[in-house]
Design a protein around this motif. Sequence first.
Motif, PDB file in Angstrom:
ATOM      1  N   SER A 594       0.839  -1.195   0.000  1.00  0.00           N
ATOM      2  CA  SER A 594       0.000   0.000   0.000  1.00  0.00           C
ATOM      3  C   SER A 594       0.874   1.245   0.000  1.00  0.00           C
ATOM      4  N   ILE A 595       0.275   2.347  -0.442  1.00  0.00           N
ATOM      5  CA  ILE A 595       0.925   3.658  -0.443  1.00  0.00           C
ATOM      6  C   ILE A 595       0.102   4.568   0.453  1.00  0.00           C
ATOM      7  N   ARG A 596       0.789   5.352   1.256  1.00  0.00           N
ATOM      8  CA  ARG A 596       0.111   6.318   2.120  1.00  0.00           C
ATOM      9  C   ARG A 596       0.721   7.698   1.897  1.00  0.00           C
ATOM     10  N   VAL A 597      -0.140   8.692   1.877  1.00  0.00           N
ATOM     11  CA  VAL A 597       0.296  10.079   1.747  1.00  0.00           C
ATOM     12  C   VAL A 597      -0.002  10.774   3.064  1.00  0.00           C
ATOM     13  N   TRP A 598       1.046  11.331   3.686  1.00  0.00           N
ATOM     14  CA  TRP A 598       0.960  11.912   5.020  1.00  0.00           C
ATOM     15  C   TRP A 598       1.069  13.423   4.966  1.00  0.00           C
ATOM     16  N   ASP A 599       0.333  14.075   5.848  1.00  0.00           N
ATOM     17  CA  ASP A 599       0.370  15.523   5.958  1.00  0.00           C
ATOM     18  C   ASP A 599       1.472  15.917   6.942  1.00  0.00           C
ATOM     19  N   CYS A 600       2.443  16.678   6.475  1.00  0.00           N
ATOM     20  CA  CYS A 600       3.543  17.095   7.352  1.00  0.00           C
ATOM     21  C   CYS A 600       3.069  18.043   8.445  1.00  0.00           C
ATOM     22  N   PHE A 601       1.971  18.752   8.207  1.00  0.00           N
ATOM     23  CA  PHE A 601       1.502  19.743   9.173  1.00  0.00           C
ATOM     24  C   PHE A 601       0.993  19.096  10.453  1.00  0.00           C
ATOM     25  N   ASN A 602       0.159  18.077  10.331  1.00  0.00           N
ATOM     26  CA  ASN A 602      -0.442  17.469  11.523  1.00  0.00           C
ATOM     27  C   ASN A 602      -0.169  15.973  11.650  1.00  0.00           C
ATOM     28  N   GLY A 603       0.536  15.368  10.694  1.00  0.00           N
ATOM     29  CA  GLY A 603       0.857  13.954  10.783  1.00  0.00           C
ATOM     30  C   GLY A 603      -0.252  13.026  10.353  1.00  0.00           C
ATOM     31  N   ASN A 604      -1.395  13.553   9.894  1.00  0.00           N
ATOM     32  CA  ASN A 604      -2.511  12.702   9.489  1.00  0.00           C
ATOM     33  C   ASN A 604      -2.216  11.999   8.173  1.00  0.00           C
ATOM     34  N   CYS A 605      -2.818  10.828   8.011  1.00  0.00           N
ATOM     35  CA  CYS A 605      -2.742  10.106   6.741  1.00  0.00           C
ATOM     36  C   CYS A 605      -3.868  10.611   5.849  1.00  0.00           C
ATOM     37  N   MET A 606      -3.512  11.220   4.717  1.00  0.00           N
ATOM     38  CA  MET A 606      -4.498  11.846   3.840  1.00  0.00           C
ATOM     39  C   MET A 606      -5.006  10.913   2.745  1.00  0.00           C
ATOM     40  N   ARG A 607      -4.168   9.997   2.297  1.00  0.00           N
ATOM     41  CA  ARG A 607      -4.547   9.069   1.233  1.00  0.00           C
ATOM     42  C   ARG A 607      -3.965   7.684   1.537  1.00  0.00           C
ATOM     43  N   VAL A 608      -4.765   6.661   1.295  1.00  0.00           N
ATOM     44  CA  VAL A 608      -4.289   5.281   1.318  1.00  0.00           C
ATOM     45  C   VAL A 608      -4.607   4.694  -0.046  1.00  0.00           C
ATOM     46  N   LEU A 609      -3.586   4.251  -0.764  1.00  0.00           N
ATOM     47  CA  LEU A 609      -3.731   3.802  -2.139  1.00  0.00           C
ATOM     48  C   LEU A 609      -3.345   2.333  -2.222  1.00  0.00           C
ATOM     49  N   THR A 610      -4.278   1.494  -2.661  1.00  0.00           N
ATOM     50  CA  THR A 610      -4.016   0.062  -2.789  1.00  0.00           C
ATOM     51  C   THR A 610      -4.224  -0.364  -4.235  1.00  0.00           C
ATOM     52  N   GLY A 611      -3.473  -1.353  -4.653  1.00  0.00           N
ATOM     53  CA  GLY A 611      -3.557  -1.857  -6.017  1.00  0.00           C
ATOM     54  C   GLY A 611      -2.323  -2.635  -6.425  1.00  0.00           C
ATOM     55  N   HIS A 612      -1.208  -2.353  -5.780  1.00  0.00           N
ATOM     56  CA  HIS A 612       0.009  -3.112  -6.075  1.00  0.00           C
ATOM     57  C   HIS A 612      -0.106  -4.517  -5.508  1.00  0.00           C
TER      58      HIS A 612
END
Length: 742
Positions: A594-612
Amino acid sequence: MSDTGPTYASLTPANPTIINGLAGVDLQTGQQLTTHQTIMNNTEHTMLNMVNAVGVAAAGVQTMSTQNLTTVMPAVTHQQVVSDVTAESMVNHTVHVDRNTLVAVLQFLKKNHFKRSEELVRQEANFFDNVEDSKQGIGGDAEVSSVLSAYKSEGDPAEYEDAYKSLQAFIDKSLDAYKHEVSLVLYPVFVHMYLELVYNGHEQVAKSFLEKLGNMQESCYQEDVHKLSLVTSRDHMTGYQIMDNFRSSQFTVRMSRDTYSHLKRYLTEYGGGPVPRIIHDRLYLDVYEGVPRSRTQILVTAGAQEGEVPKQVNKSKMYYGLLKEPELPNFHMEEEEGEEEGDKPKKKKPKKDALQKSKKNDPNAPPTNRIPLPELREIDFVEKAKAFRDALKRVTLSKDTLPSICFYTFLNATGNITAVDISDDSSLLAYCTSDSQVRVQSITPSKLRCMKSAEQLNDIDKDADDVLVRMMDDRTAEPVRTLLGHSGPVYACCFSPDRNLLLTGGEDGTIRLWSMQTWTCLVVYKGHIFAVWDVCFSPHGYYFASGGHDRTGRLWATDHHQPLRIFAGHFSDVDVVQFHPNSNYVASGSSDRSIRVWDCFNGNCMRVLTGHKDVIDALAFSPCGRFLASAGGDKRVLVWDLGHGHLIAEMASHTSTIYTIAFSRDCNILASGGMDNCVKLWDFSRVLEDNHEDDINVSNNPDIKRCNESLLLGTFPTKNTPVLATHFTRRNVLLAAGPFDG
């Protein structure tokens, strides 16, 4: 130089706010503490790293004093929508947590004898009640036992195989419209059936169950099935990574309302037994309104260890636009040739107008003060002016105008080269080796010089225009420099945007910051528990990200020896990290597929991308910031739209693992390379044409543009050299590098 702390500092300190409290999108608060309890070092210094509130505010970043501890934020689960957090709400903001979470933190501190940290947390939270031994707290042994106790069953172990085959028969007889979606429950049901058998002491029945049905699972799950076969007794069910994945009870299966009704009818008619209980207790069914998906649509998003991603996870607003470019002073623009032509200088006016157009505010860009960025120095403006002059001479690429490719081959280095990086201005090349060396080589006629001694620097005219040139000692010029300091294989390296610094990470669990002027190690960053697989500098400098075997990504600043953010949520190694062009987000790719995109400002996970379907080894953001390309062991390049988290393109032509991908500077071409000894060029402009933002249906998955002759523009094989790095110069020449396998 001493390794005890940082010596490099460049920014004004800022007011502290809060670190993300080990928050992961998938994990509930209890399990989140359990996971990190198993991987943290038993030192008070490391624990302060996890609990300290480290700040991000308008002026800069500073290490927080030990008197300013703040309580830990609870994790965000799949069932919660991550809310947008503004800069105004973060400044001087204290997060209040429930009593159970606070007690769990205090129990952890008490168990590991972190007395000083416990006192500071109590003072900050104004909580002085007595807490019992941590074995009864959240994340302790009792919590793990309570989770595993759900596997207790009074049923006949011989019924498990028949129940699973009955579920298979039901799926095989289902209509094609429902068959493909409902078949997604087979793998998680198989796993939890096996674990129930093991937990209840039926080892031989469980072994037979696994041998008969394990090979029937999807190919992407075969490695997980092999790991599962090593769990053969109840004692193996604690502290094992594959168990951490399934204890979270968050395996997600997406299906339409009609498919859900079809499955529900079967479970009602079937009555009791392990299948209805497991589906009810262990699966999260994400039901959507609409037409059931085809097998092709399911395959492009399935395959991750945690299943698919619930729709609400990717609904948070993401600022994927680019920051406004700073105003450049009127530097002298060098003329090339043809000055005798009177109309030659006039042709530069529209080029300046083009620059002004690029300075318009992007409606999707984050606020400029959302995170503190370093102030530009005069030398930075000069470098940007140079980059702009190169951009004016850039060749616009297309399917009819492919880039020139320059390949750097390392000889006599089979199995020794582990990572390669090329500086942004394409003047320096760094490579790491398995024998703990880091080497930097100039790929221009200029040689690598060392700074003069302190006594010699006192004699330099500091007001001279070429003061930086005078600081370097011409007598020390060498084509290659070797940097020694790591105590094991070095797996990653990355140049800073101004090419004055180099980051490296390795098996020894440390990250080192090297000076490209003195050729010495400036800082050793210690925080990762195990090997560091990747490091990446922010496009604006100062910040950098790392990922490692401890299943976390981390955000750092060059003048902090502790991480500013800890990105926790992956179920396996974080193999690759990449910064967004606006420096507000970090993408991480993992062995959990999986791929995750994190927000540097607050540490939240903004996107979780699955398919690989295999390990993710390469990530690259498009220059426009809206798209993310990923590649890895499944030999495919996937392209994602970050606006909605959709997969929009799949490019499959490689025959082995892909290790590197890169966008051209004009965003028209995507290059990829890997272990099949070739570089492939893809027509990314066609992907952009077919995926306009207004045309995307956000309620269902958009159509995936698959690889065909119109997307693959060319394949360029090497003699016998795997491709470890690709890089487009500012003029769109493609540079690639790898070790000759002779």
